[in-house]
Enzyme design. Structure first.
Site, PDB file in Angstrom:
ATOM      1  N   LYS A  19      15.771 -33.487   6.458  1.00 58.14           N
ATOM      2  CA  LYS A  19      14.676 -33.503   7.438  1.00 58.14           C
ATOM      3  C   LYS A  19      13.376 -33.191   6.721  1.00 58.14           C
ATOM      4  O   LYS A  19      13.354 -32.604   5.637  1.00 58.14           O
ATOM      5  CB  LYS A  19      14.926 -32.488   8.560  1.00 58.14           C
ATOM      6  N   ILE A 107      14.303 -29.107   2.924  1.00 49.49           N
ATOM      7  CA  ILE A 107      14.649 -30.352   3.615  1.00 49.49           C
ATOM      8  C   ILE A 107      15.966 -30.223   4.384  1.00 49.49           C
ATOM      9  O   ILE A 107      16.555 -31.220   4.805  1.00 49.49           O
ATOM     10  CB  ILE A 107      14.667 -31.570   2.664  1.00 49.49           C
ATOM     11  N   ASP A 144      17.285 -23.949  12.035  1.00 53.77           N
ATOM     12  CA  ASP A 144      17.152 -25.403  11.910  1.00 53.77           C
ATOM     13  C   ASP A 144      18.417 -26.158  12.308  1.00 53.77           C
ATOM     14  O   ASP A 144      18.387 -27.389  12.406  1.00 53.77           O
ATOM     15  CB  ASP A 144      16.787 -25.787  10.468  1.00 53.77           C
TER      16      ASP A 144
END
Length: 288
Positions: A19, A107, A144
């Site tokens: 991400k 990420i 997340d």
């Protein structure tokens, strides 16, 4: 036989996509020590890959060829054991991990692996949990994890758990990976971190709101990240994702991203990937 050769025998193989944080604003610190955030998540068509095969003995076993990946403290194993405990399932799982995403890169490698594990085990153990329940369990593993469980690009608030689906443009990205792991805790405890950004109240998020409040602190503490931002900034707007270390820039097509990648990856590690508002994990789950 290596872990990757073993993965070829897995019952189910699924991606764990990366991400990007297209923006990250820090609104303040909460009494519990966590920070109130506003951020924009988008997925990449690039990531780790995990293989899964059901075990009858209840054991959770992780195999990977990557050195330095812990077992019991790994989010994959934690996710599997948490789902096993909460569901009361007596089955186990052999899990194989092909690691492509850097640890400490911003990420979402560990969080994405955990979400893929939750969704895979829910499917293979035939638990029938819905996304809401899986996302709630995912939040106990990391802030997340829920966005990866839900699989749609999102504007996130709170500590990152309040998600509103969004559909930003889906450009090609060049992601550079400085060879340094950034400590998120270190960045969020830095006294010079901006913590008073006014909240965005307009929907959809205005295009100009693409700042990352962590960038100045990360650049000061990690010259490798500052160097990557400066180099990429010669070609496009260079941004930091999360607390780093990865930096990225958007391009209108793959050819332009590849051209800049060829110039910069002579001295830096990096990859080119397409932005996606529906994660490649969910695209694969839809055809199972």
């Amino acid at each position: 036989m290596t872990a990757l050769q073993d993965m070829a025998k897995a019952q189910l193989v699924l991606p764990a996509p990366a991400k990007l944080n297209l923006m990250l604003h820090i609104l303040g610190r909460r009494p519990d020590g966590y920070h109130e955030l506003q951020t924009l998540f988008q997925f990449l068509d690039y990531g780790d890959e995990l293989g899964f095969t059901v075990r009858e003995d209840g054991e959770i076993r992780l195999q990977t060829d990557v050195p330095g990946v812990p077992h019991d403290s790994n989010l994959i194993v934690k996710a599997a054991r948490a789902l096993q405990k909460q569901s009361g399932c007596t089955l186990g799982m052999d899990i194989w991990l092909e690691k492509r995403l850097p640890m400490g890169g911003g990420i979402g490698g560990g969080s994405s692996d955990a979400a893929t594990t939750l969704l895979a085990l829910n499917h293979l153990w035939q638990l029938g949990w819905d996304e809401d329940r899986l996302a709630q369990l995912g939040l106990t593993l990391g802030a997340d994890v829920p966005v990866f469980v839900r699989g749609h690009a999102a504007f996130a608030e709170g500590v990152g758990e309040i998600l509103t689906p969004v559909d930003p443009e889906e450009p090609w990205y060049l992601v550079l990976v400085p060879q340094v792991a950034v400590s998120t805790a270190e960045i969020f405890s830095d006294p010079l971190l901006t913590r008073d950004t006014p909240p965005i109240k307009v929907r959809p998020v205005p295009k100009g709101n693409s700042r990352n409040d962590c960038k100045a602190v990360v650049e000061r503490r990690y010259p490798e990240v500052r160097n990557a931002l400066n180099l990429l900034g010669n070609f496009t707007e260079a941004k930091l994702t999360g607390t780093g270390s990865c930096v990225f820039g958007a391009f209108p097509n793959k050819a332009e991203a590849d051209k800049v990648s060829a110039l910069l990856t002579e001295t830096l590690t990096g990859f080119v990937a397409k932005g996606s508002n529906i994660s490649m994990l969910h695209r694969k789950l839809q055809i199972l």
